[in-house]
Design a protein around this motif. Structure first.
Motif, PDB file in Angstrom:
ATOM      1  N   LEU A  88       0.710  -1.152  -0.022  1.00  0.00           N
ATOM      2  CA  LEU A  88      -0.025  -0.028   0.077  1.00  0.00           C
ATOM      3  C   LEU A  88       1.057   1.328  -0.004  1.00  0.00           C
ATOM      4  CD1 LEU A  88      -2.939  -0.956   2.620  1.00  0.00           C
ATOM      5  CD2 LEU A  88      -3.145  -0.539  -0.032  1.00  0.00           C
ATOM      6  N   ALA A  89       2.026   1.352   0.853  1.00  0.00           N
ATOM      7  CA  ALA A  89       2.972   2.287   0.850  1.00  0.00           C
ATOM      8  C   ALA A  89       3.602   2.599  -0.611  1.00  0.00           C
ATOM      9  CB  ALA A  89       4.097   2.255   1.851  1.00  0.00           C
ATOM     10  N   LYS A  90       3.909   1.590  -1.224  1.00  0.00           N
ATOM     11  CA  LYS A  90       4.356   1.613  -2.551  1.00  0.00           C
ATOM     12  C   LYS A  90       3.438   2.087  -3.511  1.00  0.00           C
ATOM     13  CE  LYS A  90       8.208  -1.814  -2.768  1.00  0.00           C
ATOM     14  NZ  LYS A  90       9.213  -0.672  -3.070  1.00  0.00           N
ATOM     15  N   LEU A  91       2.172   1.753  -3.462  1.00  0.00           N
ATOM     16  CA  LEU A  91       1.083   2.513  -4.287  1.00  0.00           C
ATOM     17  C   LEU A  91       0.841   3.980  -3.998  1.00  0.00           C
ATOM     18  CD1 LEU A  91      -1.398  -0.369  -4.262  1.00  0.00           C
ATOM     19  CD2 LEU A  91      -0.058   0.377  -6.357  1.00  0.00           C
ATOM     20  N   ARG A  92       0.940   4.332  -2.715  1.00  0.00           N
ATOM     21  CA  ARG A  92       0.676   5.907  -2.590  1.00  0.00           C
ATOM     22  C   ARG A  92       1.909   6.693  -2.971  1.00  0.00           C
ATOM     23  NH1 ARG A  92       0.814   8.825   3.130  1.00  0.00           N
ATOM     24  NH2 ARG A  92      -0.182  10.668   2.584  1.00  0.00           N
ATOM     25  N   GLY A  93       3.078   5.994  -2.803  1.00  0.00           N
ATOM     26  CA  GLY A  93       4.109   6.813  -3.375  1.00  0.00           C
ATOM     27  C   GLY A  93       4.118   6.990  -4.615  1.00  0.00           C
ATOM     28  N   ALA A  94       3.531   5.928  -5.463  1.00  0.00           N
ATOM     29  CA  ALA A  94       3.300   6.099  -6.814  1.00  0.00           C
ATOM     30  C   ALA A  94       1.905   6.939  -7.299  1.00  0.00           C
ATOM     31  CB  ALA A  94       3.118   4.985  -7.553  1.00  0.00           C
ATOM     32  N   ASN A  95       1.458   7.548  -6.267  1.00  0.00           N
ATOM     33  CA  ASN A  95       0.272   8.468  -6.536  1.00  0.00           C
ATOM     34  C   ASN A  95      -0.885   7.783  -7.041  1.00  0.00           C
ATOM     35  OD1 ASN A  95       1.305  10.995  -5.582  1.00  0.00           O
ATOM     36  ND2 ASN A  95       2.346  11.288  -7.485  1.00  0.00           N
ATOM     37  N   VAL A  96      -1.220   6.446  -6.622  1.00  0.00           N
ATOM     38  CA  VAL A  96      -2.251   5.474  -7.188  1.00  0.00           C
ATOM     39  C   VAL A  96      -3.289   5.449  -6.263  1.00  0.00           C
ATOM     40  CG1 VAL A  96      -2.708   3.396  -8.163  1.00  0.00           C
ATOM     41  CG2 VAL A  96      -0.525   4.533  -8.811  1.00  0.00           C
ATOM     42  N   LEU A  97      -2.722   5.468  -4.854  1.00  0.00           N
ATOM     43  CA  LEU A  97      -3.980   5.201  -3.819  1.00  0.00           C
ATOM     44  C   LEU A  97      -4.496   6.473  -3.536  1.00  0.00           C
ATOM     45  CD1 LEU A  97      -4.278   2.814  -1.930  1.00  0.00           C
ATOM     46  CD2 LEU A  97      -2.899   3.958  -0.220  1.00  0.00           C
ATOM     47  N   ASP A  98      -5.890   6.391  -3.584  1.00  0.00           N
ATOM     48  CA  ASP A  98      -6.834   7.318  -3.560  1.00  0.00           C
ATOM     49  C   ASP A  98      -7.666   7.439  -2.399  1.00  0.00           C
ATOM     50  OD1 ASP A  98      -8.622   9.618  -3.925  1.00  0.00           O
ATOM     51  OD2 ASP A  98      -9.272   8.848  -5.968  1.00  0.00           O
ATOM     52  N   PHE A  99      -7.303   8.109  -1.245  1.00  0.00           N
ATOM     53  CA  PHE A  99      -8.120   8.255   0.106  1.00  0.00           C
ATOM     54  C   PHE A  99      -9.215   9.318  -0.054  1.00  0.00           C
ATOM     55  CE2 PHE A  99      -4.663   6.058   1.695  1.00  0.00           C
ATOM     56  CZ  PHE A  99      -5.043   5.063   2.879  1.00  0.00           C
ATOM     57  N   SER A 100      -9.567   9.798  -1.156  1.00  0.00           N
ATOM     58  CA  SER A 100     -10.592  10.879  -1.106  1.00  0.00           C
ATOM     59  C   SER A 100     -11.933  10.293  -0.828  1.00  0.00           C
ATOM     60  CB  SER A 100     -10.815  11.368  -2.380  1.00  0.00           C
ATOM     61  OG  SER A 100     -10.972  10.464  -3.304  1.00  0.00           O
ATOM     62  N   ARG A 101     -12.185   8.979  -0.957  1.00  0.00           N
ATOM     63  CA  ARG A 101     -13.237   8.178  -0.448  1.00  0.00           C
ATOM     64  C   ARG A 101     -12.959   6.717  -0.499  1.00  0.00           C
ATOM     65  NH1 ARG A 101     -14.634   9.282  -5.916  1.00  0.00           N
ATOM     66  NH2 ARG A 101     -14.846   7.552  -7.145  1.00  0.00           N
ATOM     67  N   ALA A 102     -13.682   5.861   0.315  1.00  0.00           N
ATOM     68  CA  ALA A 102     -13.568   4.566   0.363  1.00  0.00           C
ATOM     69  C   ALA A 102     -14.833   3.821   0.221  1.00  0.00           C
ATOM     70  CB  ALA A 102     -12.793   4.208   1.772  1.00  0.00           C
ATOM     71  N   ALA A 103     -15.021   2.509  -0.157  1.00  0.00           N
ATOM     72  CA  ALA A 103     -16.116   1.963  -0.315  1.00  0.00           C
ATOM     73  C   ALA A 103     -16.138   0.754   0.563  1.00  0.00           C
ATOM     74  CB  ALA A 103     -16.418   1.549  -1.938  1.00  0.00           C
TER      75      ALA A 103
END
Length: 271
Positions: free
Chosen positions: A91-106
């Protein structure tokens, strides 16, 4: 070029996993049989996860070791907390690549039958009262699994809303404090309860949940479908379609490992 099998572990993935494993020193006196290589055993665990095969039928000719060896190593690594740490690192790698989007969750849940019973099983209302379990999943805005929990098949979705939000690990990958809470959480009518809306607000998250008794067409489905797709991807692993494990921690290990593998596929598919 031959296509690799889904249970093959490439060098890049193994470089992430190997540091998480405990190094076991061999005894100097009466060392016994040499320990089977961790990488091959891990591939055996992936083989079971992908195919759903019984441990005792694991084909030794593939070099994975015996089914009992793979099961024991899975239990050993589960007790050491390897799978949550692997998921968190990806998850940290994805966030570092600007892929993880915390603007909303489902969030959503899905029933599965339980073949042998055990902890966290119950009479499933969608399977004629047979024993079953339930997977509860929370994803980011794009469908990346953030956390997963396991309950009995007779449990409602809404009590799992807070545990799911609290199960999201602190995700690094960028400068500053780790990110853990989404801005908004989306849920269907199964999560409609004012008490839990207040609890979600108390965590600093805005609940956007469909209300019972209202007409369909609220528009949430255009954003919530990502968690349904993620559950489908999770159940693509045959070992997760039916719960064969009596021990709940072993089934949860497969669940978390499945989430980590989905994250890994997303990471390696980045341009």
């Amino acid at each position: 070029m031959a296509r690799s099998k889904p249970w093959d572990v490439d060098d890049e993935l193994w470089a992430l996993i190997e540091p998480l494993l405990q190094e076991v020193e061999r005894r100097t006196r009466h060392p016994g049989r040499k320990r089977h290589p961790d990488r091959l055993v891990f591939q055996g665990i992936l083989f079971v996860l992908h195919t759903g095969i019984a441990w005792e039928h694991l084909p030794q000719k593939l070099g994975f070791g015996s089914g009992m060896t793979c099961w024991r190593r899975l239990a050993e690594w589960t007790e050491a907390g390897v799978w949550p740490r692997l998921h968190q690192e990806l998850l940290a790698k994805l966030r570092g690549a600007n892929v993880l989007d915390f603007s909303r969750a489902a969030v959503d849940g899905s029933h599965i039958p339980s073949a042998k019973g055990g902890p966290k099983t119950g009479r499933s209302p969608v399977d004629r009262g047979r024993a079953g379990s339930k997977h509860h999943l929370i994803t980011d805005a794009t469908g990346i699994p953030l956390a997963v929990t396991l309950t009995g098949g007779n449990r409602n979705d809404v009590p799992q809303l807070i545990p799911l939000l609290e199960a999201v690990p602190p995700v690094r990958g960028k400068r500053g404090r780790p990110r853990r809470r989404p801005d908004i959480v989306l849920g269907d009518r199964g999560y409609d309860h004012d008490k839990y809306r207040r609890l979600v607000w108390a965590l600093g998250v805005k609940p956007v949940i469909a209300r019972r008794g209202t007409d369909h067409g609220s528009g949430l489905g255009t954003q919530r479908w990502v968690v349904e797709r993620a559950l489908a991807h999770l159940h693509w692993f045959r070992r997760l379609r039916i719960r064969w494990e009596i021990r709940d921690d072993i089934h949860e290990a497969f669940l978390t490992l499945g989430c980590a593998l989905i994250c890994w596929r997303r990471f390696v598919s980045l341009p």
